[in-house]
Design a protein around this motif. Structure first.
Motif, PDB file in Angstrom:
ATOM      1  N   GLY A  88      -8.856  -0.736  -0.104  1.00 32.52           N
ATOM      2  CA  GLY A  88      -7.440   0.186  -0.702  1.00 32.52           C
ATOM      3  C   GLY A  88      -6.676  -0.661  -1.775  1.00 32.52           C
ATOM      4  O   GLY A  88      -7.165  -1.703  -2.166  1.00 32.52           O
ATOM      5  N   ARG A  89      -5.892   0.105  -2.232  1.00 29.35           N
ATOM      6  CA  ARG A  89      -4.790  -0.586  -3.313  1.00 29.35           C
ATOM      7  C   ARG A  89      -3.415  -0.546  -2.951  1.00 29.35           C
ATOM      8  O   ARG A  89      -3.010   0.399  -2.383  1.00 29.35           O
ATOM      9  N   LEU A  90      -2.901  -1.388  -3.540  1.00 26.98           N
ATOM     10  CA  LEU A  90      -1.302  -1.323  -3.536  1.00 26.98           C
ATOM     11  C   LEU A  90      -0.825  -1.198  -4.901  1.00 26.98           C
ATOM     12  O   LEU A  90      -1.379  -1.604  -5.894  1.00 26.98           O
ATOM     13  N   SER A  91       0.255  -0.309  -4.803  1.00 25.12           N
ATOM     14  CA  SER A  91       0.769   0.046  -6.103  1.00 25.12           C
ATOM     15  C   SER A  91       1.821  -0.832  -6.590  1.00 25.12           C
ATOM     16  O   SER A  91       2.881  -0.875  -6.165  1.00 25.12           O
ATOM     17  N   VAL A  92       1.726  -1.815  -7.778  1.00 22.00           N
ATOM     18  CA  VAL A  92       2.708  -2.686  -7.993  1.00 22.00           C
ATOM     19  C   VAL A  92       2.991  -2.455  -9.695  1.00 22.00           C
ATOM     20  O   VAL A  92       2.297  -2.692 -10.478  1.00 22.00           O
ATOM     21  N   PHE A  93       4.347  -2.239  -9.760  1.00 19.47           N
ATOM     22  CA  PHE A  93       4.827  -1.628 -11.154  1.00 19.47           C
ATOM     23  C   PHE A  93       3.594  -1.043 -11.793  1.00 19.47           C
ATOM     24  O   PHE A  93       3.325  -1.548 -13.111  1.00 19.47           O
ATOM     25  N   GLY A  94       3.222  -0.086 -11.180  1.00 15.06           N
ATOM     26  CA  GLY A  94       2.236   0.917 -11.965  1.00 15.06           C
ATOM     27  C   GLY A  94       0.824   0.480 -12.016  1.00 15.06           C
ATOM     28  O   GLY A  94      -0.243   1.180 -12.381  1.00 15.06           O
ATOM     29  N   TYR A  95       0.500  -0.664 -11.519  1.00 12.76           N
ATOM     30  CA  TYR A  95      -1.077  -1.004 -11.429  1.00 12.76           C
ATOM     31  C   TYR A  95      -1.486  -0.925  -9.944  1.00 12.76           C
ATOM     32  O   TYR A  95      -0.659  -1.484  -9.076  1.00 12.76           O
ATOM     33  N   GLU A  96      -2.426  -0.305  -9.824  1.00 16.16           N
ATOM     34  CA  GLU A  96      -3.209  -0.159  -8.580  1.00 16.16           C
ATOM     35  C   GLU A  96      -3.861  -1.283  -8.205  1.00 16.16           C
ATOM     36  O   GLU A  96      -5.065  -1.821  -8.654  1.00 16.16           O
ATOM     37  N   TRP A  97      -3.210  -2.067  -7.570  1.00 18.85           N
ATOM     38  CA  TRP A  97      -3.618  -3.471  -7.100  1.00 18.85           C
ATOM     39  C   TRP A  97      -4.590  -3.679  -6.223  1.00 18.85           C
ATOM     40  O   TRP A  97      -4.398  -3.227  -5.026  1.00 18.85           O
TER      41      TRP A  97
END
Lengths: 438, 294
Positions: free
Chosen positions: B131-140
């Motif tokens: 999965g991904r985390l959304s961090v300041f617009g970046y899909e981390w």
């Protein structure tokens, strides 16, 4: 405190690392791991019978066919050790299959093929050394092999100097035509340009280029950019990663940001795995941002660790090609080597030996100059379809195919060129091409 | 694209991998004067352990977590074997160890190729890493977060070991003054062996993280050994603190430069910067004079 001494070496050490690393960046496919395993004179290669074959066409008198006796000796020069072994061994296997078939069918002009096997060890310098040995010591009539462009470039001066013959079975970056080499893989107008035609037919408007940092991707992308301008496709990004680097995370973030209709992938070797994984990780896939590749074939697809279903590849042969010749080829190959996939370079190598047979029989001579004189228009009903030798540039006319990967890691053919494409290694027939433009 | 977030987070994750590759080097380089060029191959061994563990336990669920101790122990044991068979005869002869371990590295690569084939084998990230985390617009990607947590956990465990355990005290004593430690009854031979085990095991952990990025292949370690050495030298030999900072800086700087220029140009610039840095400060960020390892 002698154990602190290493500090003294720090600066020169790092400086030399930097030199090594920058040198590595430019030497094509040759990764550093080729260790010395001995050259394999395979058990089934026949004993050397020096002097029965002479490839020196200049000595050909009338009636002399340059090969005496009941056999003709050929050299198979592929890497069976080092990083390229996995790919080149498959080429060796299909060459041996073709030789066995031709021998069972009566040989070339009635002469049985004896092959001498040499190991290129994934090192261009070894390729140059071995082809010299094959042509001058063993006096073979022709050599089959090579994979990386670096290995071909290393062999070129040797084979030209000895006026020998080399059959090179891998798609490459074009811009070359040697009188002593026959190129049975695709040149750019048979693989790159068909891929662009396919993208145009799909209505693609934006394209992102991703490649390894060496000659093939750089050349291919130069062609792609010029043709894209002609086709009205916008290039929205272009990224390279050094051949020995597998980390694509930063570059894939740029692709995710650019949201192109399609990605054109000219990455080579194991870097593909890092690219495909990072692509998947970023939430990109066949459904939202498809990729068209020129170096992922039946064998590579299962080793990515990510499902590739729906992604595309451009080749001139897929195992799924439907023809009686291909059925026979696959059956014979799997009968000999077990349930392994067949791929484009394997087919091109298999085809190269048959083309050589047909050229010799047309020339009625094994002499290099006679074979060259007769080569134009020689055909073979290959597994990929009909191929024809161009006597001018020594490439062969091939059909361009686009395949889409299915759940079995095979390719469903979704597009093909109308007819075999005439080879044009210097792209002289394309008005939009300007080789001087960057 | 967010101009800062993406390279920062990606670079931090890459720095975490560099850290795991460099920790073992800094320990052995600092303590024994051994330049271990085969450390990259312990990364490779760790990656193959991840592959083998997944072959046995399947690709989903917690198999990647189980791969961690397996990779640590197997890579560590190989490191121990290297120490006993080759390295121990060459202590305090850094250039000799460099040559010998380059040879060992080639042997290990060819062995891996003979066992597993030159074509890489797949290592699949389990769904909880996909999965991904959304961090300041970046899909981390979760995978990068996992890498950072793994490196920090390994670092924390190593620091604690060095600081609080008697083995850790023995390592520190040996690094600071080998003869004096011996006169106090420390078996420096045993300490050296255990240090080698530890350092190689840490590289094995790094290998599992790399396998999640690029799968396995026999030459996987070669791309990491030189950056890892840069990190060690920039950080200051034998300095955990320096290694951590240097790994992070090199990781983030590489990601920024890759983002701004290209992968190849970034490498060249990093090497140039490191050379300039070492001309100005040959002892690295932190000097051995502080005499502390943790």
């Amino acid at each position: 405190m002698r154990y602190r001494d290493p500090l003294r070496f720090a600066v020169p050490l790092v400086a030399s690392f930097a030199l090594v690393a920058s040198a590595c960046g430019s030497d094509g496919d040759s990764d550093s791991s080729a260790s010395d395993s001995s050259t394999s004179d395979a058990p089934d290669s026949t004993e050397a019978t020096d002097g029965t074959a002479a490839s020196d066409g200049t000595e050909a008198a009338s009636g002399d066919i340059c090969v005496e006796g009941d056999n003709v000796q050929l050299g198979f020069l592929n890497s069976t050790s080092g990083v390229m072994a996995i790919s080149e061994q498959t080429v060796r296997d299909s060459l041996m299959l073709a030789a066995a078939e031709i021998n069972a069918d009566g040989g070339i002009m009635g002469k049985q093929i004896e092959f001498i096997e040499e190991d290129g060890q994934s090192e261009p310098t070894i390729f140059a050394e071995k082809i010299n040995k094959l042509l001058t010591d063993d006096n073979v009539a022709a050599v089959f092999g090579g994979w990386t462009s670096a290995s071909r470039k290393a062999m070129l001066p040797v084979v030209e100097g000895a006026n020998g013959l080399l059959f090179y079975p891998v798609q490459y970056e074009g811009l070359e035509a040697s009188p002593n080499i026959y190129y049975t893989g695709a040149t750019t107008n048979q693989q790159i340009i068909p891929a662009m035609d396919f993208l145009a037919s799909e209505g693609v408007e934006t394209l992102f280029l991703a490649g390894s940092d060496y000659v093939f991707p750089r050349t291919a992308n130069k062609i792609i950019k010029q043709y894209a301008e002609e086709l009205g496709i916008e290039i929205v990004g272009e990224e390279y990663v050094p051949l020995d680097s597998d980390d694509w995370t930063t570059q894939v973030a740029k692709i995710a940001d650019a949201q192109p209709d399609f990605v054109f992938n000219t990455i080579n070797g194991s870097s593909n795995v890092g690219f495909i994984k990072a692509y998947d990780e970023a939430g990109l896939g066949a459904d939202n941002s498809p990729i068209i590749s020129v170096s992922i074939a039946e064998e590579e697809a299962p080793s990515m660790g990510v499902d590739l279903t729906g992604q595309y590849a451009s080749w001139n042969y897929f195992q799924s090609v439907e023809s009686p010749e291909n059925e026979a080829f696959i059956a014979a190959f799997q009968d000999e080597y077990g349930d392994r996939p067949t791929s484009d370079p394997m087919e091109a190598a298999y085809t190269s030996l048959y083309l050589y047979k047909n050229m010799v029989e047309k020339a009625e001579s094994f002499c290099v100059d006679a074979v060259n004189a007769a080569s134009d228009g020689v055909t073979f009903e290959a597994p990929e379809g009909l191929v024809t030798v161009d006597g001018e540039n020594h490439h062969i006319a091939k059909t361009g195919l686009i395949g889409q990967i299915n759940a079995e890691n095979q390719f469903d053919i979704v597009w093909s060129s109308d007819a075999p494409i005439e080879p044009d290694p210097f792209l002289e027939g394309y008005s939009w091409w300007d080789s001087s433009e960057e | 694209m967010d101009l800062l977030t993406t390279p920062f987070l990606t670079g931090t994750a890459n720095g975490a991998i560099l850290l795991m590759a460099a920790l073992g080097l800094t320990l052995t380089f600092g303590q024994m004067g051994v330049i271990n060029m085969a450390n990259g191959e312990f990364l490779m061994v760790g990656a193959y352990m991840a592959y083998l563990t997944q072959q046995v336990l399947g690709t989903s669920g917690l198999s990647i977590l189980i791969a961690l101790p397996v990779a640590f122990i197997i890579a560590g044991l190989l490191g121990l074997l290297l120490e006993v068979t080759v390295i121990q005869w060459m202590y305090e002869r850094p250039l000799d160890t460099l040559l010998a371990t380059v040879g060992v590295a080639l042997v290990l690569q060819q062995l891996a190729q003979d066992i597993f084939g030159a074509q890489g084998d797949p290592v699949t990230a389990p769904s909880w890493l996909g999965g991904r985390l959304s961090v300041f617009g970046y899909e981390w990607p979760h995978r990068q977060l996992f890498t950072i947590v793994l490196a920090l956990t390994a670092l924390g465990a190593l620091s604690a070991l060095l600081k609080y355990s008697s083995f850790g005290r023995q390592i520190r004593a040996t690094v600071q003054n080998r003869q004096l430690a011996e006169t106090l009854g420390v078996s420096t031979r045993n300490v050296d062996r255990l240090t080698f085990f530890l350092g190689s095991g840490l590289a094995g952990l790094g290998g599992v993280a790399i396998a999640l990025i690029s799968g396995t292949n026999p030459t996987l370690g070669t791309a990491y050994i030189i950056p890892a050495f840069l990190v060690v030298v920039v950080g200051g030999v034998g300095q955990l603190k320096g290694t951590v900072i240097a790994a992070w800086v090199v990781g983030v700087a590489t990601a920024f430069l890759t983002d701004r220029t290209s992968g190849s140009t970034a490498q060249v610039i990093i090497f140039a910067l490191v050379v300039i840095f070492l001309v100005i400060r040959p002892q690295g960020l932190f000097t051995v004079r502080t005499r502390s390892l943790a």
